[in-house]
Write a protein that holds these residues in place. Structure first.
Motif, PDB file in Angstrom:
ATOM      1  N   SER A  23       0.851  -1.190   0.000  1.00 21.39           N
ATOM      2  CA  SER A  23       0.000   0.000   0.000  1.00 21.39           C
ATOM      3  C   SER A  23       0.886   1.238   0.000  1.00 21.39           C
ATOM      4  O   SER A  23       2.073   1.179   0.328  1.00 21.39           O
ATOM      5  CB  SER A  23      -0.922   0.004   1.221  1.00 21.39           C
ATOM      6  N   TYR A  24       0.285   2.359  -0.343  1.00 19.82           N
ATOM      7  CA  TYR A  24       1.012   3.622  -0.295  1.00 19.82           C
ATOM      8  C   TYR A  24       1.582   3.842   1.109  1.00 19.82           C
ATOM      9  O   TYR A  24       2.721   4.275   1.272  1.00 19.82           O
ATOM     10  CB  TYR A  24       0.094   4.798  -0.641  1.00 19.82           C
ATOM     11  N   GLY A  25       0.782   3.517   2.120  1.00 28.80           N
ATOM     12  CA  GLY A  25       1.232   3.671   3.506  1.00 28.80           C
ATOM     13  C   GLY A  25       2.377   2.741   3.856  1.00 28.80           C
ATOM     14  O   GLY A  25       3.282   3.113   4.610  1.00 28.80           O
ATOM     15  N   ASP A  26       2.345   1.504   3.318  1.00 32.05           N
ATOM     16  CA  ASP A  26       3.454   0.567   3.545  1.00 32.05           C
ATOM     17  C   ASP A  26       4.765   1.164   3.030  1.00 32.05           C
ATOM     18  O   ASP A  26       5.796   1.090   3.696  1.00 32.05           O
ATOM     19  CB  ASP A  26       3.216  -0.763   2.814  1.00 32.05           C
ATOM     20  N   VAL A  27       4.703   1.738   1.837  1.00 38.77           N
ATOM     21  CA  VAL A  27       5.904   2.320   1.224  1.00 38.77           C
ATOM     22  C   VAL A  27       6.414   3.485   2.068  1.00 38.77           C
ATOM     23  O   VAL A  27       7.606   3.573   2.365  1.00 38.77           O
ATOM     24  CB  VAL A  27       5.623   2.762  -0.230  1.00 38.77           C
ATOM     25  N   ALA A  28       5.498   4.358   2.489  1.00 42.40           N
ATOM     26  CA  ALA A  28       5.895   5.501   3.322  1.00 42.40           C
ATOM     27  C   ALA A  28       6.546   5.029   4.615  1.00 42.40           C
ATOM     28  O   ALA A  28       7.559   5.579   5.049  1.00 42.40           O
ATOM     29  CB  ALA A  28       4.677   6.374   3.623  1.00 42.40           C
TER      30      ALA A  28
END
Length: 124
Positions: A23-28
């Motif tokens: 997810s975008y949050g995982d990457v961040a």
């Protein structure tokens, strides 16, 4: 938006194996940069330079126009999908979320350090 952050996000997308997603949050979180919105913005502006379909919303979707294109990649790669008859397809996040192994974490840590060194004292 710092070039080092853009490069790290795209490089991390390239590390995600076929059939897996983050997810975008995982990457961040993995890169310790901004948040999901920053990663989503980077993917929106620069994602064509990477396997963009592997970095998605936490609910397993992408914007409708992208999801239609992404499903072709998902089927080819064997990404677990939920395809209800009356709704757009979504990635099954529980099965498809990538869990890096030690050597992959080492590569992610190198990316994180590059971002950290490039943005030290400047903010991401």
């Amino acid at each position: 938006m710092r070039e080092s952050v853009v490069e790290a996000v795209l490089d991390l997308a390239a590390i995600v194996p076929p059939g897996r997603v983050l997810s975008y949050g995982d990457v961040a979180e993995l890169l310790e940069v901004g948040g999901p919105r920053l990663v989503g913005r980077i993917m929106s502006l620069h994602g064509e330079a990477a396997p963009w379909w592997r970095i998605i919303r936490a609910n397993g979707s992408l914007p409708d126009a992208l999801m239609a294109r992404a499903v072709v990649h998902y089927r080819r790669e064997g990404t677990p999908l939920s395809e209800p008859a009356a709704a757009p397809a979504k990635v099954r996040m529980v099965q498809a979320r990538w869990m890096p192994h030690d050597e992959e974490f080492a590569a992610i840590e190198r990316l994180r350090r590059k971002v950290s060194e490039a943005t030290d004292g400047m903010g991401a």
